[in-house]
Design a protein around this motif. Sequence first.
Motif, PDB file in Angstrom:
ATOM      1  N   ILE A   5       0.839  -1.374   0.025  1.00 60.12           N
ATOM      2  CA  ILE A   5      -0.210  -0.009   0.237  1.00 60.12           C
ATOM      3  C   ILE A   5       0.909   1.202  -0.129  1.00 60.12           C
ATOM      4  CG2 ILE A   5      -1.973  -1.078   1.240  1.00 60.12           C
ATOM      5  CD1 ILE A   5      -1.134   0.183   3.740  1.00 60.12           C
ATOM      6  N   SER A   6       2.138   1.066   0.099  1.00 65.96           N
ATOM      7  CA  SER A   6       2.877   2.296   0.365  1.00 65.96           C
ATOM      8  C   SER A   6       2.890   3.217  -1.117  1.00 65.96           C
ATOM      9  CB  SER A   6       4.478   1.881   0.455  1.00 65.96           C
ATOM     10  OG  SER A   6       4.819   0.813  -0.714  1.00 65.96           O
ATOM     11  N   ALA A   7       2.621   2.609  -2.052  1.00 64.22           N
ATOM     12  CA  ALA A   7       2.564   3.347  -3.290  1.00 64.22           C
ATOM     13  C   ALA A   7       1.389   4.277  -3.414  1.00 64.22           C
ATOM     14  CB  ALA A   7       2.646   2.476  -4.745  1.00 64.22           C
ATOM     15  N   LEU A   8       0.190   3.927  -2.417  1.00 60.99           N
ATOM     16  CA  LEU A   8      -0.865   4.515  -2.549  1.00 60.99           C
ATOM     17  C   LEU A   8      -1.125   5.631  -1.757  1.00 60.99           C
ATOM     18  CD1 LEU A   8      -3.266   1.220  -2.855  1.00 60.99           C
ATOM     19  CD2 LEU A   8      -2.692   2.799  -4.633  1.00 60.99           C
ATOM     20  N   TYR A   9      -0.119   5.986  -0.781  1.00 61.65           N
ATOM     21  CA  TYR A   9       0.051   6.993   0.125  1.00 61.65           C
ATOM     22  C   TYR A   9       1.199   7.826  -0.044  1.00 61.65           C
ATOM     23  CZ  TYR A   9      -3.874   4.168   1.790  1.00 61.65           C
ATOM     24  OH  TYR A   9      -4.913   3.706   2.046  1.00 61.65           O
ATOM     25  N   GLU A  10       0.919   9.257   0.030  1.00 59.86           N
ATOM     26  CA  GLU A  10       1.807  10.237  -0.062  1.00 59.86           C
ATOM     27  C   GLU A  10       3.016   9.743   1.044  1.00 59.86           C
ATOM     28  OE1 GLU A  10       3.579  13.246  -1.942  1.00 59.86           O
ATOM     29  OE2 GLU A  10       1.781  12.218  -2.411  1.00 59.86           O
ATOM     30  N   PRO A  11       4.163   9.514   0.707  1.00 59.15           N
ATOM     31  CA  PRO A  11       5.291   9.318   1.859  1.00 59.15           C
ATOM     32  C   PRO A  11       5.381  10.540   2.720  1.00 59.15           C
ATOM     33  CG  PRO A  11       6.059   8.817  -0.406  1.00 59.15           C
ATOM     34  CD  PRO A  11       5.049   9.620  -0.599  1.00 59.15           C
ATOM     35  N   LYS A  12       5.327  10.189   3.861  1.00 60.11           N
ATOM     36  CA  LYS A  12       5.850  11.320   4.847  1.00 60.11           C
ATOM     37  C   LYS A  12       6.917  10.646   5.498  1.00 60.11           C
ATOM     38  CE  LYS A  12       0.833  12.592   5.719  1.00 60.11           C
ATOM     39  NZ  LYS A  12       0.016  11.847   5.404  1.00 60.11           N
ATOM     40  N   ARG A  13       7.700  11.826   6.141  1.00 56.88           N
ATOM     41  CA  ARG A  13       8.866  11.419   6.923  1.00 56.88           C
ATOM     42  C   ARG A  13       8.613  10.504   8.015  1.00 56.88           C
ATOM     43  NH1 ARG A  13      11.559  14.062  10.376  1.00 56.88           N
ATOM     44  NH2 ARG A  13       9.899  15.597  10.419  1.00 56.88           N
ATOM     45  N   ASN A  14       9.365   9.572   8.392  1.00 54.68           N
ATOM     46  CA  ASN A  14       9.235   8.710   9.419  1.00 54.68           C
ATOM     47  C   ASN A  14       7.965   8.155   9.924  1.00 54.68           C
ATOM     48  OD1 ASN A  14      11.858   8.646   9.922  1.00 54.68           O
ATOM     49  ND2 ASN A  14      11.907  10.737  11.099  1.00 54.68           N
ATOM     50  N   ASN A  15       7.041   7.928   8.843  1.00 54.22           N
ATOM     51  CA  ASN A  15       5.762   7.166   9.272  1.00 54.22           C
ATOM     52  C   ASN A  15       5.593   5.961   8.857  1.00 54.22           C
ATOM     53  OD1 ASN A  15       5.010   9.955  10.193  1.00 54.22           O
ATOM     54  ND2 ASN A  15       3.038  10.112   8.804  1.00 54.22           N
ATOM     55  N   GLU A  16       5.021   5.048   9.483  1.00 54.52           N
ATOM     56  CA  GLU A  16       4.997   3.869   9.291  1.00 54.52           C
ATOM     57  C   GLU A  16       3.670   3.202   9.670  1.00 54.52           C
ATOM     58  OE1 GLU A  16       7.074  -0.433  10.813  1.00 54.52           O
ATOM     59  OE2 GLU A  16       7.899   1.390  11.398  1.00 54.52           O
ATOM     60  N   ILE A  17       2.992   2.274   8.906  1.00 56.61           N
ATOM     61  CA  ILE A  17       1.942   1.504   9.125  1.00 56.61           C
ATOM     62  C   ILE A  17       2.142   0.092   9.496  1.00 56.61           C
ATOM     63  CG2 ILE A  17      -0.646   1.053   8.492  1.00 56.61           C
ATOM     64  CD1 ILE A  17      -0.329   3.377   6.512  1.00 56.61           C
ATOM     65  N   ARG A  18       1.492  -0.403  10.430  1.00 60.66           N
ATOM     66  CA  ARG A  18       1.659  -1.863  10.922  1.00 60.66           C
ATOM     67  C   ARG A  18       0.395  -2.662  10.755  1.00 60.66           C
ATOM     68  NH1 ARG A  18       6.719  -2.364  15.238  1.00 60.66           N
ATOM     69  NH2 ARG A  18       7.954  -0.922  14.062  1.00 60.66           N
ATOM     70  N   ILE A  19       0.029  -3.545  10.058  1.00 58.53           N
ATOM     71  CA  ILE A  19      -1.244  -4.062   9.901  1.00 58.53           C
ATOM     72  C   ILE A  19      -1.108  -5.705  10.393  1.00 58.53           C
ATOM     73  CG2 ILE A  19      -3.333  -4.747   8.583  1.00 58.53           C
ATOM     74  CD1 ILE A  19      -2.553  -2.354   6.759  1.00 58.53           C
ATOM     75  N   PHE A  20      -1.761  -6.142  11.033  1.00 58.96           N
ATOM     76  CA  PHE A  20      -1.943  -7.516  11.904  1.00 58.96           C
ATOM     77  C   PHE A  20      -3.248  -8.261  11.340  1.00 58.96           C
ATOM     78  CE2 PHE A  20       1.060  -4.720  13.923  1.00 58.96           C
ATOM     79  CZ  PHE A  20       2.179  -5.433  13.788  1.00 58.96           C
ATOM     80  N   GLU A  21      -3.081  -9.396  11.416  1.00 59.24           N
ATOM     81  CA  GLU A  21      -4.237 -10.274  11.054  1.00 59.24           C
ATOM     82  C   GLU A  21      -5.207 -10.293  12.439  1.00 59.24           C
ATOM     83  OE1 GLU A  21      -4.390 -12.307   8.583  1.00 59.24           O
ATOM     84  OE2 GLU A  21      -6.583 -12.756   9.253  1.00 59.24           O
ATOM     85  N   SER A  22      -4.939 -10.000  13.530  1.00 61.00           N
ATOM     86  CA  SER A  22      -5.709  -9.891  14.751  1.00 61.00           C
ATOM     87  C   SER A  22      -5.058  -8.707  15.450  1.00 61.00           C
ATOM     88  CB  SER A  22      -5.608 -11.306  15.196  1.00 61.00           C
ATOM     89  OG  SER A  22      -4.384 -11.757  15.996  1.00 61.00           O
ATOM     90  N   SER A  23      -6.085  -8.464  16.575  1.00 58.74           N
ATOM     91  CA  SER A  23      -5.508  -7.485  17.583  1.00 58.74           C
ATOM     92  C   SER A  23      -4.499  -8.256  18.624  1.00 58.74           C
ATOM     93  CB  SER A  23      -6.741  -7.020  18.519  1.00 58.74           C
ATOM     94  OG  SER A  23      -7.485  -7.915  19.010  1.00 58.74           O
ATOM     95  N   ASP A  24      -4.705  -9.666  18.761  1.00 53.60           N
ATOM     96  CA  ASP A  24      -3.751 -10.138  19.730  1.00 53.60           C
ATOM     97  C   ASP A  24      -2.395 -10.061  18.940  1.00 53.60           C
ATOM     98  OD1 ASP A  24      -3.229 -11.888  22.032  1.00 53.60           O
ATOM     99  OD2 ASP A  24      -2.563 -13.357  20.379  1.00 53.60           O
ATOM    100  N   GLU A  25      -2.042 -10.315  17.571  1.00 53.30           N
ATOM    101  CA  GLU A  25      -0.830 -10.363  17.086  1.00 53.30           C
ATOM    102  C   GLU A  25      -0.312  -8.835  17.071  1.00 53.30           C
ATOM    103  OE1 GLU A  25      -0.669 -11.733  13.132  1.00 53.30           O
ATOM    104  OE2 GLU A  25      -1.691 -13.770  13.673  1.00 53.30           O
ATOM    105  N   MET A  26      -1.246  -7.863  17.046  1.00 53.65           N
ATOM    106  CA  MET A  26      -0.853  -6.423  16.997  1.00 53.65           C
ATOM    107  C   MET A  26      -0.334  -5.898  18.485  1.00 53.65           C
ATOM    108  SD  MET A  26      -3.013  -3.121  17.175  1.00 53.65           S
ATOM    109  CE  MET A  26      -3.258  -3.625  18.773  1.00 53.65           C
ATOM    110  N   SER A  27      -1.083  -6.481  19.503  1.00 50.62           N
ATOM    111  CA  SER A  27      -0.524  -6.240  20.781  1.00 50.62           C
ATOM    112  C   SER A  27       0.811  -6.968  21.021  1.00 50.62           C
ATOM    113  CB  SER A  27      -1.706  -6.536  21.756  1.00 50.62           C
ATOM    114  OG  SER A  27      -1.878  -8.076  21.938  1.00 50.62           O
ATOM    115  N   THR A  28       1.043  -8.095  20.668  1.00 53.22           N
ATOM    116  CA  THR A  28       2.360  -8.510  20.628  1.00 53.22           C
ATOM    117  C   THR A  28       3.466  -7.726  20.027  1.00 53.22           C
ATOM    118  OG1 THR A  28       1.427 -10.658  20.654  1.00 53.22           O
ATOM    119  CG2 THR A  28       3.695 -10.622  19.852  1.00 53.22           C
ATOM    120  N   ASP A  29       3.255  -7.065  18.971  1.00 53.13           N
ATOM    121  CA  ASP A  29       4.036  -6.368  18.256  1.00 53.13           C
ATOM    122  C   ASP A  29       4.116  -5.207  19.154  1.00 53.13           C
ATOM    123  OD1 ASP A  29       5.973  -6.014  15.919  1.00 53.13           O
ATOM    124  OD2 ASP A  29       4.503  -4.222  15.690  1.00 53.13           O
TER     125      ASP A  29
END
Length: 241
Positions: A5-29
């Motif tokens: 999806i990086s190509a679909l969003y205007e790059p901004k300095r030092n921004n990152e999106i992390r997407i996880f299969e579940s909220s449990d995996e997200m909370s681990t990260d």
Amino acid sequence: MEREISALYEPKRNNEIRIFESSDEMSTDLAEYISQVSEISVKERGYFAIALSGGPLVSFLGKLCEAPYNKTLDWSKWYIFWSDERAVAKNHAESNYKLTKEGFLSKVPILNGHVYSINDNATVEDAATDYEFAIRQLVKLKDDWVTYITDSPQPPPERITFTLPVINSASNIAIVATGDNKSEAVRLAISDNADGPDNPSSLPARMVQPTDGKLVWFLDKAAASSLETENDDAFEQHHEY
Ligand SMILES: O=C1O[C@H](COP(=O)(O)O)[C@@H](O)[C@H](O)[C@H]1O
């Protein structure tokens, strides 16, 4: 596999999106992220200051109360603040302090003197002033650090909240969202092409942009579901945007 999806969003300095299969995996990260940020902060500054909101975030901190983090983190160097609090008593069911105390603070050895809760024995205006004063004793940041509102669209109506300059002064900002009821707000906040509100102040998350730090979005699959992607198969993904 990653969704591109990086190509679909205007790059901004030092921004990152992390997407996880579940909220449990997200909370681990999220726990690993906070652990790393705290270790770096303790090494570089001698302390780690974290400002928490309420809501589901507190339950996502639960993994920090478990092994290995409960043993490895230098809890004595942690300082806790609230970036947002409701103007209710600390023992009130809607208090973010109470939520955090029961779900996190009571389970890790953070020093009581390092927990900067908001005065629950003052008007919402005075509580904001008091909180700003307390923080000013500790750190050098910008003007207008803490403000208040009396008309929150969701109850309770009175809140004490960090201002954008304070949030944007942080070294690391994590925005955490789960569930499909957050997906449209996430899309409006992240996408540069989104048909969103004309006035950016109606969507403050769009204005969160650290001046000299890093912003990471932690999303589960459902919260990310309105983001346009070129490959819908894959999660977890990490990318810069
Ligand atoms: O009212 C509040 O809600 C938000 C988030 O809650 P959510 O259920 O919409 O995710 C929370 O971050 C904030 O601190 C709290 O006061």
